[in-house]
Enzyme design. Structure first.
Site, PDB file in Angstrom:
ATOM      1  N   LYS A   1     -25.613 -20.862 -23.060  1.00 18.12           N
ATOM      2  CA  LYS A   1     -25.167 -21.783 -24.104  1.00 18.12           C
ATOM      3  C   LYS A   1     -25.259 -21.067 -25.448  1.00 18.12           C
ATOM      4  CE  LYS A   1     -26.303 -26.517 -25.689  1.00 18.12           C
ATOM      5  NZ  LYS A   1     -27.187 -27.666 -25.391  1.00 18.12           N
TER       6      LYS A   1
ATOM      7  N   SER B   1     -24.682 -31.940 -24.270  1.00 18.10           N
ATOM      8  CA  SER B   1     -24.060 -30.945 -25.129  1.00 18.10           C
ATOM      9  C   SER B   1     -23.818 -29.604 -24.457  1.00 18.10           C
ATOM     10  CB  SER B   1     -24.929 -30.719 -26.376  1.00 18.10           C
ATOM     11  OG  SER B   1     -26.175 -30.138 -26.001  1.00 18.10           O
TER      12      SER B   1
ATOM     13  N   SER C   1     -28.895 -33.114 -22.261  1.00 19.03           N
ATOM     14  CA  SER C   1     -27.800 -32.149 -22.427  1.00 19.03           C
ATOM     15  C   SER C   1     -27.642 -31.138 -21.304  1.00 19.03           C
ATOM     16  CB  SER C   1     -27.949 -31.399 -23.753  1.00 19.03           C
ATOM     17  OG  SER C   1     -27.581 -32.258 -24.814  1.00 19.03           O
TER      18      SER C   1
END
Lengths: 473, 103, 486
Positions: free
Chosen positions: C78, C153, C177
């Site tokens: 990420k 996310s 997330s």
């Protein structure tokens, strides 16, 4: 009206590294060289607590009689400023590492206890430099993250003299304990001062002015004086005192309001989630207590108890390393009063003049002790000592050998003195007769004759005694 | 609670955010109102906590219960890293970060 | 060779150790897969093609190393993890050109284990969002249907794993997330216990809630990644000193010995019919296998959305104060005076959702409102922790849904923040309590979309949680790769 004064003292802790990262704290580096991801607030960086800073803060608390909390908490104090890389200062709100405590100061009306509210840990901001030519503000983050303790007093001080005394005494204590280097010119010991006025004896508090960032005792004293005058004048004119933050201008000897901020400060304190609570275990506290030198009070009492004069005690305690030097010298010759007198007369001025720290003096504690011993035995007189000391300080020589080499030893051997005395009496029969008939002042003449005969090497005190004995014969 | 335009402006100022204005241009009134209303609605939702039985409950700020591990006071300097960090600056003067003059 | 991308993480690692193919082959396959699927899903902010191939070549020169369990395995991280040589954007315009001078502990550990990073995965800006639509670099799309969101996310990480770009990826979970996009994309995601994995070098959203964790296509694969990244780190004071358990030799419990608690507050929420159906089927599969299910009371979960958004926003408002355009990041044009420059740089650099949360967080900490909002929420957080601990006392693990609706069309709620916040209700309580949670596919809905469930365990009980997860994985029908995988 009576002034009411409280102090907030910031002392930079004597650590090698910053509070939350391993960057060095030593001043004087090129701008932005002692920086890393932590102290520049990079995305993803996290603080790592310096254990030494915890110990030093606890040590200050122990020395000042504070309660050292077993658990204290860091909070974030949020505000924007270019020298504040994270957008928050990491400080302690509730509970701080130390609470309460006190320190006594001397006042003309006797000793007075100044209470402390708290001592807490926090990190320092960086430095802004204003570049007039370019119209820019330049930011150096070398200082950002430097560990500080803030010591907050209760408003127990009532004059600039008291405040200055308190600051000097606190500074001396923290330097002696090695909590801080205390270099005021580097801003390592600085204070904010709160001043208000109230009718004498009234328990209520007046509106206060806060003067920020005073980095010398003198400025603190002057700023308080000025602020008292300013507020007195306002009261006299019936005008209100505004609660405001002021800046002291040492050139003009006046305080001026800092430019008011766009909005009132709202620091939005909340517990710092990146740092679990700080623990100070009883074991750690005991270790710090054991490693700590005696308190200033204890040391002073101890020295007075050994017969030192009060002014000498004050002198020794004000000079870093002096008390330790005395202790070491005493181990060689246990006459603290005599050694202290020599330190006050010769050693301290010489060190000061040569800018040598007392522990590094070329005259070692052992040699100073030897000098004191030689004087006590009458081998070296006061005049000879005055002559010897500069040479000892310059060369580090052994005192007895030097005194003999320079012919500065005294004749204090009783037999030798009696022989000299007998010669003097024999060659001055008239004066001897007069003495025996009760004219005692003749003795000093005879001592003078003996001194001359010995070319000044005789011990004057022993010479008198020897003559009296010879005259009885 | 309900938030009015002044409240929202004060919060935006504390947070150093613009409130609807772009690059210093005053916000369009409709856009401003929409932002304030949205903010007010979000804050109002949070009032659901008024019903939580928190009397005498100790706040929990972090799930971490281990004590703070202290770091040894051993300095480390990384000149190359310092230079890299400085190299990220949007504006520099020599080795300084630079911003508009403060006062 | 052409099917390297289909292999799971452990299979890839084993094949590499056995020299069935080279690290360069594995990386090339991943890069080829990215080239093929990226136009449709947009999972990457940065593709690290050159550096990945260079690293693979170096590894191949020295040959496989059994001491490095991820030798030659391509991974995605990420874009909130600091990794040298690539910008860490955190999905924000403000950090478009931010090159970190240091690396995240997680990245260092994966590198040391032999992993090769092939992409920085897309995410909502500063990990604030549940759809990956709040990325300044465009939305990521769901590999099961590009018209749908992948969740967020960490949507880029989940989509990359589901679309077979990589066999594993790293994400962060502050309020769900990792678990929520794993569920919506049909892969496995683990949120470790707060303090199990170092947060150092990970762009912070909410410091007391953030936790890094792995994505993969099976529970065992996730366990391998956890075994590499978990453990004490002197650089993160909130990372636990506890020794790490063995996650590689999991002892699967017997179904008949397992009791799972169903938090009443979550199972009584209304579900979209296709999700409801899939969840009911999953529960039936479990009871058929002999697992005992029982309802457990967690009355304070009804406060979790407000509690979470107050605390997370408060911490975020402070964590994001550093983005002022002084030391790094984008600075607004025009050189106005300093306060205006701050406001302008931050408003231009930060997106609307981030600004909303900074506003909320600033408000709840401000003078006069702290006690009513921030402190109140911190107290409620303790109540929620109490519910969690009590509930776990009544069963082995807690079993919860992940979302009440299946992956939804892009743009559905972008202008409706409160609805989005409420959709997080199933995942937030775990972050407030700090415990570990494993999200795994429970099957496909009648509409052909993956539906996930999550298992919650006691703090630092990852080994047991993964073991139970492995059992559930065998009980549930496999979802397989999305149709687009071809």
């Amino acid at each position: 009206m009576e002034p009411v004064i409280g102090l907030e003292i910031h002392a930079q802790l004597k650590t090698k590294t910053k509070l939350f990262c391993p960057c060095p704290t030593e001043p004087g580096a090129e701008p932005n060289t002692n920086i890393c991801e932590v102290c520049t607030g990079q995305p993803g960086a996290l603080p790592r607590m310096n254990g030494k800073a915890i110990e030093l803060a606890a040590k200050a608390g122990l020395a000042l009689g504070s309660k050292v909390n077993g658990q204290s908490l860091f909070s974030r104090k949020n505000y924007f400023y270019p020298d504040l890389p994270n957008g928050f200062q990491t400080s302690q709100l509730d509970p701080p590492i130390c609470q309460g405590g006190s320190m006594d100061i001397e006042t003309p009306s006797g000793p007075k206890t100044i209470r402390l509210n708290r001592i807490h840990l926090e990190d320092d901001a960086g430095k802004c430099v204003h570049d007039e030519k370019r119209g820019r503000t330049l930011v150096d983050l070398n200082r950002a993250g430097t560990p500080l303790i803030e010591i907050v007093t209760e408003p127990d001080l009532n004059s600039s003299a008291e405040a200055m005394d308190f600051l000097k005494k606190l500074h001396a204590l923290l330097v002696r304990l090695e909590v801080t280097e205390g270099r005021m010119e580097e801003g390592e010991f600085r204070c904010d001062v709160n001043v208000s006025l109230r009718p004498k004896g009234s328990p209520t508090m007046g509106v206060r002015g806060e003067i920020k960032n005073l980095n010398s005792f003198r400025y603190a004293g002057q700023a308080i004086e000025y602020e008292i005058k300013r507020q007195t004048a306002l009261y006299a004119q019936g005008q209100p005192v505004l609660q405001e933050t002021l800046h002291f201008d040492p050139a003009r000897h006046e305080t001026r309001p800092l430019r008011s901020k766009e909005e009132a400060h709202d620091y939005r304190y909340f517990p710092q989630p990146d740092l679990p609570p700080v623990r100070v275990s009883p074991e750690l506290l005991e270790r710090i207590g054991l490693s700590m030198p005696a308190t200033a009070e204890e040391t002073a009492q101890n020295l007075l108890g050994q017969g030192l004069r009060e002014d000498v005690v004050t002198l020794l305690m004000d000079r870093k390393g002096a008390v330790g030097y005395l202790e070491e010298a005493r181990a060689h010759y246990d006459q603290a009063k005599k050694i202290a007198a020599l330190m006050a007369e010769f050693l301290l001025p010489a060190c000061q003049k040569a800018d040598v720290p007392i522990p590094d003096s070329p005259v070692t504690p052992r040699n100073l002790a030897k000098l004191a011993e030689l004087m006590d035995k009458g081998v070296v007189g006061r005049r000879a000592a005055q002559e010897l000391f500069p040479i000892l300080f310059r060369t580090g020589a052994e005192p007895e050998a030097l005194a003999r080499e320079k012919g500065l030893t005294q004749i204090s051997d009783k037999g030798a003195l009696l022989a000299l005395a007998a010669e003097v009496v024999a060659s001055h029969p008239k004066e001897a007769e007069n003495y025996r008939n009760g004219q005692e002042k003749v003795l000093s003449f005879l001592v003078g004759q003996l001194m001359r005969k010995s070319r000044g090497a005789a011990d004057p005190k022993g010479a008198g005694e020897a003559l009296i004995e010879a005259l009885k014969a | 609670m309900a938030i009015n335009e002044n409240d929202a402006r004060a919060v935006a100022n504390l947070a150093r955010l613009e409130l609807g204005e772009t690059a210093g241009q005053v916000a369009d009134p409709a856009r401003l109102k929409a932002l304030v209303d949205e903010f007010s609605k979000i804050v109002a939702y949070m009032d659901i906590l008024n019903g939580a039985p928190t009397e005498g409950v100790e706040p929990l700020y972090s799930p971490m219960t281990d004590p703070l591990p202290p770091r040894a006071d051993e300095p480390a300097r990384d000149g190359q890293k310092a230079d890299e960090l400085l190299g990220q600056a949007p504006e520099r003067v020599g080795r300084y970060f630079s911003v508009p003059r403060i006062f | 060779m052409t099917d390297i991308h289909r292999l799971g993480l452990r299979q890839t690692a084993q094949a590499l150790q056995a020299r069935e193919f080279s690290a360069t082959d594995a990386v090339s396959a991943a890069l080829e897969r990215i080239r093929l699927t990226e136009p449709r899903i947009g999972a990457c902010v940065t593709v690290l093609g050159e550096s990945a191939l260079r690293e693979a070549k170096l590894l191949d020169e020295s040959g496989p190393d059994p001491a490095r369990p991820l030798w030659g395995v391509p991974l995605a991280v990420k874009d909130v993890f600091d990794l040298k040589g690539a910008p860490t954007t955190a999905g924000s315009r403000l950090l478009e050109n931010y090159f970190p001078a240091f690396e995240a502990t997680v990245v260092e550990r994966l590198r040391a284990a032999g992993a090769i990073f092939v992409s920085k995965a897309n995410c909502d800006e500063f990990a604030m969002g549940s759809t990956t639509e709040f990325s300044a670099y465009g939305p990521t799309k769901n590999p099961w249907d590009p018209a749908l969101v992948p969740g967020g996310s960490s949507g880029g990480s989940a989509a990359a794993v589901a679309a077979l770009q990589v066999p594993g990826a790293m994400g962060t979970d502050t309020g769900g997330s990792i678990r929520q996009p794993a569920a919506l994309c049909g892969c496995v995601g683990l949120k470790p216990t707060y303090g199990r994995v170092s947060r150092y070098g990970i762009v912070a959203f909410a410091s007391s809630l953030d936790q890094a964790g792995p994505f993969a296509r099976s529970v065992g694969d996730v366990a391998l990644l956890l075994s590499v990244i978990a453990g004490p780190d002197g650089k993160d004071s909130t990372c636990s000193a506890r020794p790490v358990d063995d996650y590689l030799n999991l002892k699967e419990p017997k179904a008949a010995d397992l009791t799972l608690g169903l938090p009443d507050a979550l199972w009584s929420a209304g579900f979209e019919p296709s999700v409801d159906e899939a969840l009911s089927a999953a529960k039936k599969a479990l009871t058929d296998a002999g697992v005992r299910l029982k309802s457990v009371s967690m009355p304070n979960l009804r406060y979790s959305v407000a509690t979470y958004y107050i605390l997370a926003a408060a911490e975020a408002s402070s964590n994001l104060a550093r983005y002022d355009g002084v030391r790094y990041g984008q600075r607004a044009e025009g050189d106005p005076e300093l306060v205006a420059l701050y406001r302008r740089s931050r408003s231009q650099g930060l997106g609307p959702e981030v600004r909303r949360r900074i506003m909320l967080g600033t408000f709840v900490l401000s003078s006069g409102y702290y006690d009513a909002y921030f402190k109140k929420a911190a107290q409620t957080r303790r109540l929620i922790l109490g519910d969690y601990q009590r509930a776990l006392g009544e069963c082995d693990y807690l079993l919860a849904p992940v979302t009440s609706i299946p992956a939804w069309p892009l743009g559905s709620f972008t202008d409706d923040p409160l609805t989005i916040y409420q959709l997080d209700m199933m995942t937030l309580p775990l972050n407030l309590a700090g415990g570990p949670g494993l999200s795994l596919p429970a099957g496909l809905s009648s509409a052909g979309l993956p539906v996930g469930v999550q298992l919650w365990g006691p703090s630092f009980g990852e080994a047991g949680l993964l073991s139970a997860g492995a059992l559930l994985e065998r009980i549930f029908p496999p979802v397989g790769p999305p149709p687009m995988a071809g």
